[in-house]
Design a protein around this motif. Structure first.
Motif, mmCIF file in Angstrom:
data_model
loop_
_atom_site.group_PDB
_atom_site.id
_atom_site.type_symbol
_atom_site.label_atom_id
_atom_site.label_comp_id
_atom_site.label_asym_id
_atom_site.label_seq_id
_atom_site.Cartn_x
_atom_site.Cartn_y
_atom_site.Cartn_z
ATOM 1 N N SER A 63 0.864 -1.181 0.000
ATOM 2 C CA SER A 63 0.000 0.000 0.000
ATOM 3 C C SER A 63 0.892 1.219 0.000
ATOM 4 O O SER A 63 1.909 1.258 0.711
ATOM 5 C CB SER A 63 -0.902 0.032 1.232
ATOM 6 O OG SER A 63 -1.590 1.274 1.313
ATOM 7 N N LEU A 64 0.536 2.211 -0.791
ATOM 8 C CA LEU A 64 1.218 3.496 -0.759
ATOM 9 C C LEU A 64 0.385 4.527 -0.013
ATOM 10 O O LEU A 64 0.622 5.729 -0.102
ATOM 11 C CB LEU A 64 1.514 3.977 -2.184
ATOM 12 C CG LEU A 64 2.436 3.062 -3.000
ATOM 13 C CD1 LEU A 64 2.704 3.654 -4.376
ATOM 14 C CD2 LEU A 64 3.743 2.801 -2.269
ATOM 15 N N HIS A 65 -0.607 4.018 0.747
ATOM 16 C CA HIS A 65 -1.504 4.897 1.489
ATOM 17 C C HIS A 65 -1.610 4.471 2.955
ATOM 18 O O HIS A 65 -2.622 4.732 3.603
ATOM 19 C CB HIS A 65 -2.874 4.912 0.838
ATOM 20 C CG HIS A 65 -2.849 5.381 -0.588
ATOM 21 N ND1 HIS A 65 -2.831 6.703 -0.935
ATOM 22 C CD2 HIS A 65 -2.810 4.677 -1.753
ATOM 23 C CE1 HIS A 65 -2.793 6.813 -2.258
ATOM 24 N NE2 HIS A 65 -2.780 5.608 -2.776
ATOM 25 N N ILE A 269 -4.206 0.857 6.806
ATOM 26 C CA ILE A 269 -3.012 0.328 7.452
ATOM 27 C C ILE A 269 -2.377 1.458 8.238
ATOM 28 O O ILE A 269 -2.106 2.529 7.703
ATOM 29 C CB ILE A 269 -1.999 -0.217 6.424
ATOM 30 C CG1 ILE A 269 -2.617 -1.338 5.592
ATOM 31 C CG2 ILE A 269 -0.737 -0.723 7.132
ATOM 32 C CD1 ILE A 269 -1.728 -1.814 4.454
ATOM 33 N N ASN A 270 -2.150 1.216 9.509
ATOM 34 C CA ASN A 270 -1.448 2.171 10.341
ATOM 35 C C ASN A 270 -0.071 1.615 10.664
ATOM 36 O O ASN A 270 0.140 0.411 10.635
ATOM 37 C CB ASN A 270 -2.221 2.441 11.632
ATOM 38 C CG ASN A 270 -1.697 3.671 12.353
ATOM 39 O OD1 ASN A 270 -0.679 3.624 13.024
ATOM 40 N ND2 ASN A 270 -2.392 4.784 12.215
ATOM 41 N N THR A 271 0.848 2.497 10.973
ATOM 42 C CA THR A 271 2.205 2.049 11.242
ATOM 43 C C THR A 271 2.276 1.067 12.405
ATOM 44 O O THR A 271 3.135 0.185 12.436
ATOM 45 C CB THR A 271 3.122 3.270 11.481
ATOM 46 O OG1 THR A 271 4.464 2.873 11.357
ATOM 47 C CG2 THR A 271 2.874 3.910 12.828
ATOM 48 N N PRO A 294 -2.943 -7.411 12.539
ATOM 49 C CA PRO A 294 -2.243 -7.928 11.363
ATOM 50 C C PRO A 294 -2.909 -7.429 10.085
ATOM 51 O O PRO A 294 -4.134 -7.316 10.009
ATOM 52 C CB PRO A 294 -2.385 -9.449 11.510
ATOM 53 C CG PRO A 294 -2.624 -9.682 12.973
ATOM 54 C CD PRO A 294 -3.414 -8.491 13.437
ATOM 55 N N VAL A 295 -2.097 -7.112 9.096
ATOM 56 C CA VAL A 295 -2.618 -6.668 7.803
ATOM 57 C C VAL A 295 -3.093 -7.905 7.054
ATOM 58 O O VAL A 295 -2.349 -8.538 6.298
ATOM 59 C CB VAL A 295 -1.554 -5.895 7.016
ATOM 60 C CG1 VAL A 295 -2.115 -5.420 5.677
ATOM 61 C CG2 VAL A 295 -1.054 -4.696 7.835
ATOM 62 N N ALA A 296 -4.354 -8.256 7.262
ATOM 63 C CA ALA A 296 -4.884 -9.545 6.825
ATOM 64 C C ALA A 296 -4.820 -9.753 5.322
ATOM 65 O O ALA A 296 -4.524 -10.849 4.844
ATOM 66 C CB ALA A 296 -6.326 -9.705 7.315
ATOM 67 N N LEU A 297 -5.101 -8.706 4.553
ATOM 68 C CA LEU A 297 -5.144 -8.857 3.101
ATOM 69 C C LEU A 297 -3.787 -9.237 2.511
ATOM 70 O O LEU A 297 -3.716 -9.758 1.400
ATOM 71 C CB LEU A 297 -5.638 -7.571 2.449
ATOM 72 C CG LEU A 297 -7.126 -7.242 2.612
ATOM 73 C CD1 LEU A 297 -7.445 -5.910 1.946
ATOM 74 C CD2 LEU A 297 -7.994 -8.342 2.020
ATOM 75 N N ALA A 298 -2.722 -9.001 3.260
ATOM 76 C CA ALA A 298 -1.391 -9.329 2.751
ATOM 77 C C ALA A 298 -1.007 -10.782 3.012
ATOM 78 O O ALA A 298 -0.076 -11.298 2.387
ATOM 79 C CB ALA A 298 -0.346 -8.415 3.398
ATOM 80 N N LEU A 299 -1.712 -11.443 3.924
ATOM 81 C CA LEU A 299 -1.288 -12.758 4.401
ATOM 82 C C LEU A 299 -1.874 -13.891 3.571
ATOM 83 O O LEU A 299 -3.089 -14.009 3.417
ATOM 84 C CB LEU A 299 -1.683 -12.923 5.869
ATOM 85 C CG LEU A 299 -1.161 -11.816 6.807
ATOM 86 C CD1 LEU A 299 -1.657 -12.041 8.215
ATOM 87 C CD2 LEU A 299 0.358 -11.737 6.753
ATOM 88 N N LYS A 300 -1.003 -14.713 3.061
ATOM 89 C CA LYS A 300 -1.422 -15.822 2.217
ATOM 90 C C LYS A 300 -2.264 -16.806 3.024
ATOM 91 O O LYS A 300 -1.921 -17.170 4.150
ATOM 92 C CB LYS A 300 -0.196 -16.539 1.646
ATOM 93 C CG LYS A 300 -0.497 -17.597 0.618
ATOM 94 C CD LYS A 300 0.790 -18.201 0.048
ATOM 95 C CE LYS A 300 1.553 -17.187 -0.785
ATOM 96 N NZ LYS A 300 2.736 -17.796 -1.436
#
Length: 552
Positions: A63-65, A269-271, A294-300
């Motif tokens: 994400s760039l946001h 997404i927050n730091t 956890p950033v769920a969308l990133a996790l396989k």
């Protein structure tokens, strides 16, 4: 009996943890490396040559946001990345923070007076794991208890940082490693964000990230390693610490076997979600005191979370020209002449609608088709519309037209003062002598030629003509500190060493002229001053130069 002192310290300091409900991993990672690039902005990633990071984005999730925390200072944000919570919980609000020296205590206590960090929870639960911290900025070392780190090195520069990290990875194959690169932030302060020098520094960061990534291949752990690249803040002009999106928004890239490939993340997404994601990847329990998820969308293998509300638009806002420079908004100051406004749509889709009466654009507002002549002071707002719906954050421009041909003197007088190095607050101006003086149409340092850019102060004085009696609110946005006085009364106090932040105050004023005085200083780095006001029938705007007259 032999006692392992390090192991004993970890067990003695163990913080009770509660596993947070979260996505289920297909298989936990065995190694996670966080690479934090200080001052790396979203704009930097979009603009600079970054083949390594682009490859990681294509093969990973990004994400760039993503967003940092306020204040957008380094310590507050790196502490949030380590601690899974914001400053209001871990207590780190400024770069000068040290354990035991704080404005308020941590909400919970881990070891040694610190909030429980990622280093601590990993070491508490897996005392046999290898944990490392390699950092270029010395201030990073103030943010955690070093007893929970096996390999702790403060390097002299970015090249040594990457080289040391690569050697450590090849030799020790750490389970958790934090690498901090600081050179991009240095260039941002010295040359400015968005400059050629800044983009060159970002490109160098990309090469150094490649060195670290290659080390995982050399060590034979690449297939078991997740690398997360992120930042603490962006910047505006030569500074940060303020409340603009350019400072708050940061890149977030995750790459490795446990990460979904080619996924552009559209969840907030927050730091402080970074350490929660790392803990989840390593199958480590997350403390209840942490606020990050956890950033769920990133996790396989993880189910896609239900998002009732979508993130803010990923469309870029329209660009009103003349564009802003640094912290100054678009538009500008025009003396005895009209202005020509153009609006550019940087997106491949949509149409731009705008207003010139300070109202928010709607689907029925004027459609921008060609340049427009601005003949009087006005506030322009523009929004991108896609399929008839607002699709971007509005852009605002302040056009200020001043007529000096009436014969009346406009603007204010100012004096410039030298300051001692390390000044962190406005001085007592009665004790120092000015080194130069002049005339300014606005209460701003824009357009002033100052004898020095750092350790300098400016005092503006004049009169403000109030046409309608009533209650008025004055706002100062400044980097560093500033104060505003009306009729010798303090109305706004925005003093201190900080990035561009705003402070306000209100006062009842009669119609007629009132003395106005604004004090401003810059210790170093970024610098800006903007003075606004608003009243019952007066929208927030720059204090009108047509209503200002110099002190006699």
């Amino acid at each position: 009996m032999t006692i392992n002192i390090r192991l004993f310290a970890r067990l003695a300091a163990f913080v009770s943890t509660v596993a947070l409900a979260g996505p289920v991993l297909a298989e936990p990672a065995r190694h996670v490396i966080i690479i934090g690039v200080d001052g790396l902005s979203t704009n930097g990633v979009k603009t600079a040559a970054m083949p390594v990071l682009q490859d990681m984005m294509n093969k990973g999730s990004y994400s760039l946001h993503a967003r940092g925390v306020l204040p957008t200072t380094s310590s507050a944000n790196w502490a949030s990345i380590l601690n899974g919570a914001g400053p209001e919980q871990h207590g780190v609000t400024k770069n000068e923070w040290q354990v035991g020296d704080f404005n308020f205590p941590t909400s919970v206590t881990g070891s040694g007076g610190f909030f429980p960090s990622l280093f601590q929870i990993v070491s508490d639960q897996h005392p046999d794991w290898e944990v490392g911290s390699i950092y270029q900025w010395g201030g990073f070392s103030n943010l955690y208890d070093h007893r929970f780190v096996d390999y702790d090195v403060n390097t002299k520069d970015e090249d040594e940082t990457a080289r040391t990290a690569a050697d450590y990875i090849r030799q020790k194959r750490p389970n958790l490693l934090f690498v901090h690169l600081d050179h991009v932030d240095h260039v941002g302060h010295h040359d400015g964000h968005g400059t050629t020098e800044y983009y060159d520094a970002v490109a160098k960061a990309d090469r150094l990230i490649g060195v670290i990534r290659q080390a995982t291949v050399d060590a034979g752990i690449a297939k078991d390693t997740v690398i997360i690249v992120t930042s603490d803040h962006g910047g505006v002009s030569k500074g940060h610490g303020g409340e603009t999106l350019a400072e708050l928004e940061i890149p977030w890239i995750a790459y490795g076997p446990s990460i979904n490939a080619g996924r552009k993340l559209d969840q907030p997404i927050n730091t402080f979600d970074t350490p929660a994601t790392v803990a989840h990847l390593l199958d480590v329990k997350i403390p209840y005191a942490w606020l990050g998820r956890p950033v769920a969308l990133a996790l396989k293998g993880a189910p896609e979370p239900e998002q009732m509300y979508k993130t803010s638009s990923f469309y870029t806002s329209p660009v009103i020209e003349p564009i802003n420079e640094g912290n100054a908004p678009a538009g500008g100051l025009f003396i005895d002449k009209t202005a020509q406004m153009t609006i550019r749509n940087p997106n491949p889709a949509g149409e731009v609608r705008f207003t010139i009466d300070n109202t928010a654009p709607t689907a029925s507002s004027a459609l921008y088709t060609k340049p427009i002549n601005i003949t009087q002071s006005t506030i322009v707002r523009a929004t991108l519309f896609v399929d008839g719906k607002a699709a971007s954050v509005p852009t605002t421009a302040y056009f200020r037209l001043v007529n000096t041909k009436s014969g009346e003197s406009k603007g204010v007088s100012y004096r410039v003062y030298p300051l001692a190095e390390g000044t962190a607050r406005l001085p007592d101006f009665s004790r120092i002598k000015p080194i130069t003086n002049g005339h300014s149409y606005e209460l701003s340092i824009d357009g002033l030629t100052l004898p020095q850019s750092a350790n300098v102060a400016v005092v503006f004085e004049g009169y403000l003509d109030i046409q309608t009696a009533g209650n008025y609110t004055f706002i100062l946005a400044s980097d560093d500190g500033s104060k505003l006085y009306i009729d010798d009364k303090t109305v706004v106090d925005n003093d201190g060493d900080h990035g561009v932040i705003s402070a306000s105050g209100s006062i009842d004023l009669t119609s007629g002229k009132h003395k106005i005085r604004v004090e401003w200083f810059n210790g170093g780095g970024g610098a800006w001053l903007g003075a606004y006001y608003q009243g019952q029938d007066l929208p927030r705007q720059f204090i009108d130069a047509n209503r200002l007259s110099p002190a006699k």
